[in-house]
Design a protein around this motif. Structure first.
Motif, PDB file in Angstrom:
ATOM      1  N   GLY A 138       0.808  -1.219   0.000  1.00  8.52           N
ATOM      2  CA  GLY A 138       0.000   0.000   0.000  1.00  8.52           C
ATOM      3  C   GLY A 138       0.836   1.260   0.000  1.00  8.52           C
ATOM      4  N   ASP A 139       2.114   1.151  -0.332  1.00 11.28           N
ATOM      5  CA  ASP A 139       3.020   2.301  -0.368  1.00 11.28           C
ATOM      6  C   ASP A 139       3.054   2.993   0.995  1.00 11.28           C
ATOM      7  OD1 ASP A 139       4.884   3.971  -1.513  1.00 11.28           O
ATOM      8  OD2 ASP A 139       3.383   5.310  -2.387  1.00 11.28           O
ATOM      9  N   THR A 140       3.375   2.256   2.021  1.00 12.03           N
ATOM     10  CA  THR A 140       3.487   2.601   3.444  1.00 12.03           C
ATOM     11  C   THR A 140       2.141   2.761   4.163  1.00 12.03           C
ATOM     12  OG1 THR A 140       3.635   5.022   3.338  1.00 12.03           O
ATOM     13  CG2 THR A 140       5.693   3.781   3.082  1.00 12.03           C
ATOM     14  N   TYR A 141       1.047   2.828   3.442  1.00 13.19           N
ATOM     15  CA  TYR A 141      -0.266   2.862   4.091  1.00 13.19           C
ATOM     16  C   TYR A 141      -0.821   1.449   4.054  1.00 13.19           C
ATOM     17  CZ  TYR A 141      -5.045   4.173   5.248  1.00 13.19           C
ATOM     18  OH  TYR A 141      -6.266   4.275   5.860  1.00 13.19           O
ATOM     19  N   ASP A 142      -1.058   0.884   5.207  1.00  9.17           N
ATOM     20  CA  ASP A 142      -1.523  -0.498   5.308  1.00  9.17           C
ATOM     21  C   ASP A 142      -2.729  -0.726   4.395  1.00  9.17           C
ATOM     22  OD1 ASP A 142      -2.471  -3.012   6.040  1.00  9.17           O
ATOM     23  OD2 ASP A 142      -2.120  -2.679   8.158  1.00  9.17           O
ATOM     24  N   LEU A 143      -2.535  -1.610   3.443  1.00 13.83           N
ATOM     25  CA  LEU A 143      -3.565  -1.934   2.452  1.00 13.83           C
ATOM     26  C   LEU A 143      -4.861  -2.402   3.113  1.00 13.83           C
ATOM     27  CD1 LEU A 143      -3.665  -2.046  -0.639  1.00 13.83           C
ATOM     28  CD2 LEU A 143      -3.002  -4.436  -0.496  1.00 13.83           C
ATOM     29  N   SER A 144      -4.735  -3.097   4.227  1.00 12.56           N
ATOM     30  CA  SER A 144      -5.918  -3.673   4.876  1.00 12.56           C
ATOM     31  C   SER A 144      -6.718  -2.658   5.680  1.00 12.56           C
ATOM     32  CB  SER A 144      -5.511  -4.837   5.772  1.00 12.56           C
ATOM     33  OG  SER A 144      -4.790  -4.376   6.886  1.00 12.56           O
ATOM     34  N   LEU A 145      -6.242  -1.432   5.788  1.00 14.50           N
ATOM     35  CA  LEU A 145      -6.990  -0.401   6.499  1.00 14.50           C
ATOM     36  C   LEU A 145      -7.839   0.443   5.551  1.00 14.50           C
ATOM     37  CD1 LEU A 145      -4.317   0.773   9.079  1.00 14.50           C
ATOM     38  CD2 LEU A 145      -6.225  -0.796   9.432  1.00 14.50           C
ATOM     39  N   ARG A 146      -7.774   0.154   4.278  1.00 13.83           N
ATOM     40  CA  ARG A 146      -8.576   0.876   3.289  1.00 13.83           C
ATOM     41  C   ARG A 146      -9.970   0.276   3.219  1.00 13.83           C
ATOM     42  NH1 ARG A 146      -4.010   1.548  -1.433  1.00 13.83           N
ATOM     43  NH2 ARG A 146      -2.665   2.877  -0.174  1.00 13.83           N
ATOM     44  N   SER A 147     -10.923   1.098   2.820  1.00 13.69           N
ATOM     45  CA  SER A 147     -12.315   0.639   2.707  1.00 13.69           C
ATOM     46  C   SER A 147     -12.470  -0.480   1.686  1.00 13.69           C
ATOM     47  CB  SER A 147     -13.226   1.803   2.332  1.00 13.69           C
ATOM     48  OG  SER A 147     -13.228   2.757   3.350  1.00 13.69           O
TER      49      SER A 147
END
Length: 188
Positions: A138-147
């Motif tokens: 997720g390019d440092t943003y945790d992919l699993s925290l996205r809607s």
């Protein structure tokens, strides 16, 4: 799959959920503090939200003193269900969900550590690696925290709940396996 392998999947998943909830709780708490201090007005929610976080971190103090495999399964189930809320992009939902996930995740960690230390470290390291992979994707943003991850998270949590129920049922049968040592549950 052997019960130890299934337990490892549950442990790694709950450890991962715990780490993700830690990240979310501090992120949302930062937002609460920022809004209260810089945008005002400062009200009781600033103190209450921080006290709730401290209370949640103290949850492992209330873990059952008796070492029992079933408690770990209950805590894993609760943490898995609460983890679903972290993929919903609403600050209040994420805050309350992260509180519940950290509380039950912490209880799970404590109970799991009491049951055996051998696989505890391996599960924690595996969860850290998985966490970093999700963040890298997720390019440092945790992919699993996205809607967009919500459906996947619901499935993942559902699988963990089903597996824990199966393990719970297996432990009700009298035989439970912890850390590779066969133990017999004493039933009258």
């Amino acid at each position: 799959m052997k019960p130890r392998g299934i337990e490892a999947i549950v442990s790694v998943s709950v450890f991962l959920f715990f780490l993700q909830a830690l990240r979310v709780i501090f992120s949302v708490l930062f937002g609460i503090i920022y809004d209260q201090i810089f945008e005002g007005p400062v009200d009781a929610w600033l103190v209450v939200s921080n006290l709730l976080v401290l209370l949640v971190f103290a949850a492992p103090l209330w873990s059952p003193k008796k070492k029992h495999h079933r408690w770990a399964l209950v805590f894993a189930t609760m943490a898995s269900l609460a983890r679903i809320s972290l993929s919903i992009n609403l600050a209040d939902v994420r805050f309350w969900g992260s509180l519940v996930t950290v509380a039950f995740g912490g209880l799970f960690l404590t109970t799991r550590l009491q049951l055996g230390r051998r696989s505890f470290v391996q599960s924690m390291l595996s969860a850290l690696v998985l966490d970093q992979l999700l963040r890298a994707m997720g390019d440092t943003y945790d992919l699993s925290l996205r809607s967009s991850w919500l459906f996947i998270q619901i499935l993942w949590s559902f699988v963990i709940v089903v597996v824990t129920l199966l393990l719970f049922r297996r432990s009700d049968g009298g035989q439970i396996e912890i850390e590779g040592n066969r133990q017999t549950d004493q039933r009258g």
